[in-house]
Enzyme design. Structure first.
Site, mmCIF file in Angstrom:
data_model
loop_
_atom_site.group_PDB
_atom_site.id
_atom_site.type_symbol
_atom_site.label_atom_id
_atom_site.label_comp_id
_atom_site.label_asym_id
_atom_site.label_seq_id
_atom_site.Cartn_x
_atom_site.Cartn_y
_atom_site.Cartn_z
ATOM 1 N N TYR A 185 -7.160 -31.473 -16.882
ATOM 2 C CA TYR A 185 -6.080 -32.204 -17.550
ATOM 3 C C TYR A 185 -5.519 -33.308 -16.664
ATOM 4 O O TYR A 185 -5.367 -34.458 -17.105
ATOM 5 C CB TYR A 185 -4.974 -31.223 -17.938
ATOM 6 C CG TYR A 185 -3.804 -31.863 -18.641
ATOM 7 C CD1 TYR A 185 -3.890 -32.240 -19.980
ATOM 8 C CD2 TYR A 185 -2.598 -32.095 -17.972
ATOM 9 C CE1 TYR A 185 -2.812 -32.835 -20.631
ATOM 10 C CE2 TYR A 185 -1.520 -32.685 -18.609
ATOM 11 C CZ TYR A 185 -1.633 -33.047 -19.935
ATOM 12 O OH TYR A 185 -0.567 -33.639 -20.578
ATOM 13 N N LYS A 214 -5.486 -37.402 -17.413
ATOM 14 C CA LYS A 214 -4.273 -38.194 -17.573
ATOM 15 C C LYS A 214 -4.167 -39.288 -16.506
ATOM 16 O O LYS A 214 -3.598 -40.361 -16.760
ATOM 17 C CB LYS A 214 -3.043 -37.287 -17.551
ATOM 18 C CG LYS A 214 -2.936 -36.403 -18.793
ATOM 19 C CD LYS A 214 -2.927 -37.243 -20.071
ATOM 20 C CE LYS A 214 -2.744 -36.410 -21.320
ATOM 21 N NZ LYS A 214 -2.700 -37.220 -22.558
ATOM 22 N N SER A 261 0.798 -38.591 -18.595
ATOM 23 C CA SER A 261 1.559 -37.394 -18.229
ATOM 24 C C SER A 261 1.999 -37.532 -16.785
ATOM 25 O O SER A 261 1.359 -38.240 -15.978
ATOM 26 C CB SER A 261 0.691 -36.141 -18.379
ATOM 27 O OG SER A 261 1.318 -35.017 -17.781
#
Length: 276
Positions: free
Chosen positions: A181, A185, A168
């Site tokens: 998150y 990533k 991401s």
């Protein structure tokens, strides 16, 4: 490509037209393929003659998605012989279930050429509020899920196989409330490099894609909040959300022979937002 007049931040795109004839007849495994970009990947590859095993923890929805794509392929395909999509269940936190997913591909199609580690979770919590349970689940799904998928793929791929992981833009650009998150990533991006170095001995390429704001369920929270959408679009030099098809294009390239000397890279598909 046209802009949606009702929502200038969203772009209505035509399907990616690129075709790689050498991919027809090959087999791809895709995790998190019941909906969103995973389903788009399955549809796009099958349209080009690639057989697909789609895995998802929601096996009912996965099988429905597979049936829908197969029905569409009966009338819409870029090749005379489109691929077949098979749906199966996979909990990506369990290495045994990755192996079981690989066995579905071998049983149905006799080979595994491509593996796309797409499954992921997108939790929200400010740093002070991140719980042990949240960080554990995020790392289990987003990082261990990639590792276990790559392990299963490498056991069964022949030389020339390709693995693509979904990272991401959050691996490069931190956002408030996404600490777990973003961390996961960033780990995926670095794990991709490690996998590329080690699996290169087997002739297997490993790359990742780092999407930005893409028009999927994962960004509904942005689209439903006008202020948040305005801030998001201000951070994107192209001033619009991306479409799933625009992530599929780079994926198709990374799987193809056109990228046969490309490994260990992360391609940002973010409208330039990583630079702002």
């Amino acid at each position: 490509m046209t802009v949606d007049a009702q929502n200038p931040g969203r772009t209505v795109t035509t399907p990616i037209a690129a075709a790689y004839p050498e991919m027809a007849g090959k087999t791809a495994v895709i995790t998190g393929a019941a909906r969103g970009m995973g389903a788009q990947f399955a549809r796009g590859l099958a349209t080009r003659g690639v057989n697909v095993v789609g895995g998802d923890i929601n096996d009912t929805q996965m099988k429905e998605t597979a049936q829908q794509i197969n029905a569409e392929l009966a009338t819409e395909s870029l090749v005379a012989q489109p691929g077949t999509v098979v749906g199966a269940r996979v909990d990506v936190t369990d290495p045994d279930e990755h192996e079981a997913l690989a066995q579905v591909a071998l049983r149905e199609f006799g080979r595994i050429d491509f593996w796309i580690n797409n499954a992921g979770v997108f939790p929200f919590a400010l740093v002070d509020d991140i719980t042990r349970e949240q960080i554990a689940l995020t790392l289990d799904v987003n990082v261990e899920g990639v590792l276990f998928g790559a392990q299963a793929a490498s056991r069964h791929m022949e030389q020339g196989g390709a693995i693509v992981n979904m990272s991401s833009v959050s691996a490069l650009r931190v956002r408030k409330g996404r600490g777990a998150y973003c961390t996961s990533k960033a780990a995926v991006a670095h794990l991709t490099e490690s996998l590329a170095v080690e699996l290169g001995d087997k002739g297997i390429r490993v790359n990742s894609i780092a999407p930005g704001y893409i028009d999927t369920e994962m960004t509904r929270w942005v689209q439903e909040d006008p202020a948040a959408l305005a801030r998001a679009l201000d951070s994107v030099p192209l001033h619009r959300l991306g479409a799933p098809e625009e992530v599929f294009g780079p994926l198709l390239f990374l799987l193809s022979d056109s990228a046969r000397y490309v490994t260990g890279h992360s391609i940002a598909v973010d409208g330039g937002s990583r630079h702002v």
